[in-house]
Design an enzyme around this catalytic site. Structure first.
Site, PDB file in Angstrom:
ATOM      1  N   ASP A 174      30.999  37.288   3.261  1.00 31.19           N
ATOM      2  CA  ASP A 174      30.419  37.783   4.390  1.00 31.19           C
ATOM      3  C   ASP A 174      31.364  37.927   5.731  1.00 31.19           C
ATOM      4  OD1 ASP A 174      28.159  37.102   3.033  1.00 31.19           O
ATOM      5  OD2 ASP A 174      27.737  35.004   4.493  1.00 31.19           O
ATOM      6  N   ASP A 175      31.349  38.570   6.814  1.00 31.16           N
ATOM      7  CA  ASP A 175      31.550  38.302   7.691  1.00 31.16           C
ATOM      8  C   ASP A 175      32.551  39.115   8.644  1.00 31.16           C
ATOM      9  OD1 ASP A 175      30.267  36.386   8.150  1.00 31.16           O
ATOM     10  OD2 ASP A 175      31.689  34.611   8.269  1.00 31.16           O
TER      11      ASP A 175
ATOM     12  N   HIS B 130      24.245  41.991   7.621  1.00 29.99           N
ATOM     13  CA  HIS B 130      24.373  40.846   7.378  1.00 29.99           C
ATOM     14  C   HIS B 130      24.494  40.210   9.356  1.00 29.99           C
ATOM     15  CE1 HIS B 130      26.149  35.935   7.204  1.00 29.99           C
ATOM     16  NE2 HIS B 130      27.105  36.592   7.770  1.00 29.99           N
TER      17      HIS B 130
ATOM     18  N   HIS C  76      25.450  37.802  13.820  1.00 28.43           N
ATOM     19  CA  HIS C  76      25.825  36.761  13.588  1.00 28.43           C
ATOM     20  C   HIS C  76      25.871  35.565  14.712  1.00 28.43           C
ATOM     21  CE1 HIS C  76      27.999  34.169  10.930  1.00 28.43           C
ATOM     22  NE2 HIS C  76      27.486  34.024  10.048  1.00 28.43           N
TER      23      HIS C  76
ATOM     24  N   HIS D 127      33.983  34.216   2.253  1.00 24.67           N
ATOM     25  CA  HIS D 127      34.623  35.268   3.466  1.00 24.67           C
ATOM     26  C   HIS D 127      35.827  36.294   4.269  1.00 24.67           C
ATOM     27  CE1 HIS D 127      31.415  31.651   3.673  1.00 24.67           C
ATOM     28  NE2 HIS D 127      31.121  32.399   4.956  1.00 24.67           N
TER      29      HIS D 127
END
Length: 233
Positions: free
Chosen positions: A42-43, A93, A97, A188
Site C-alpha cells: 500500500d501507499d 487505494h 488516503h 507498505h
C-alpha cells in the site's frame, strides 16, 4: 468463537464468485487448500523505498500487487510504469488516503474514479480491485464500490511494518505466525521507511522453505484485476 461468528467468517472467506465481478465483493484471503500467498503493498508510489522493493522482487522472480494513492502518482509516472511493466498489478487505494468513515457515496465514487483515471491515463488499464485506507468499510463505501463494479480486497496478515514503534523482529515474526494458505499479506512502500524491504529479505526465503508460491491477487482470488474492456490493451 460461537457458531454464528464462525459461519460469518466462512461466508466472507469462501465466497462464491464468477470470473470478474464477485458476488460478495470483499476479500480477506484466497483458497486455504492451496499453498499460494499474495504480497500486497500500500501507499505508493514513491522514489525511495519502492525501487528497492521492486529490485528485490525482480531478483526473486516474484510478482506482487500494489495499491497506489492517486495523488502520489502525478509526478511518478515512471514508477507506475515500472510496476506494471515488471508484471505486478497496479491497483486502487483511493486518491487522498483520507479517513473515510463518514464519507458519502458520492465522495467515495469520486475518490476511486480519480485514481482509476490517473492509472488509466498512464497504463491504459482500469483497476477493478480497491483497498480502502485503514481498511475502513462503511455502507456508502460498499455502495460506491458496487456502483463502479469493483471488488474490495483487504488482508489477513499485517506485520505492522508501517508502525515506527515496531521492530524488524516484530514485523517478521508476526507475518511468519499469521501467514497460512491463501493469505493476503499487507505491507507498505512508505517514503523514507525501509521496514518492508528489510523484512522481505528475511521473509521471502522463509516463505519458500515453507512451500508457499507467490502469486498476484487476481490468481489468488480468481477474479479480474482490471476492467475487461482493458484486456486487449
Amino acid at each position: 468463537m460461537n457458531n454464528s461468528r464462525l459461519l460469518l467468517l466462512v461466508s466472507i472467506f469462501f465466497v462464491t464468485f464468477s470470473k470478474g465481478f464477485a458476488k460478495e465483493k470483499i476479500f480477506f484471503q484466497g483458497n486455504s487448500n492451496i499453498k499460494k500467498i499474495a504480497l500486497t503493498f500500500d501507499d505508493g508510489p514513491n522514489k525511495t523505498s519502492l525501487p528497492k522493493i521492486l529490485d528485490l522482487l525482480k531478483s526473486e522472480n516474484i510478482k506482487a500487487s500494489f495499491f497506489l494513492i492517486g495523488k502520489n502518482i502525478a509526478d511518478k509516472k515512471l514508477q507506475v510504469e515500472r510496476i506494471h511493466n515488471e508484471g505486478h498489478l497496479v491497483l486502487n487505494h483511493s486518491y487522498t488516503h483520507s479517513n473515510f468513515d463518514k464519507a458519502s457515496k458520492k465522495l467515495m465514487i469520486s475518490e476511486i474514479e480519480k485514481t482509476n483515471n490517473v492509472i488509466n491515463d498512464i497504463l491504459g488499464v482500469t483497476p477493478r480491485l480497491y483497498r480502502p485506507p485503514y481498511g475502513i468499510i462503511t455502507k456508502d463505501i460498499k455502495l460506491a464500490v458496487k456502483n463502479l463494479e469493483m471488488n474490495i480486497v483487504l488482508w489477513n496478515v499485517d506485520g505492522e511494518d508501517w508502525n515506527s514503534e515496531r521492530s524488524l523482529d516484530y514485523v517478521v515474526n508476526t507475518q511468519k505466525k499469521e501467514t497460512k494458505n491463501g493469505s493476503i499479506i499487507l505491507m507498505h512502500t512508505q517514503p523514507n521507511k525501509e521496514m518492508s524491504y528489510e523484512a522481505l529479505k528475511i521473509l521471502i526465503p522463509h516463505y519458500r522453505t515453507q512451500g508457499y508460491e507467490f502469486v498476484k491477487l487476481d490468481e489468488l482470488l480468481g477474479i479480474e484485476a482490471y476492467q475487461q474492456k482493458d484486456a486487449t490493451r
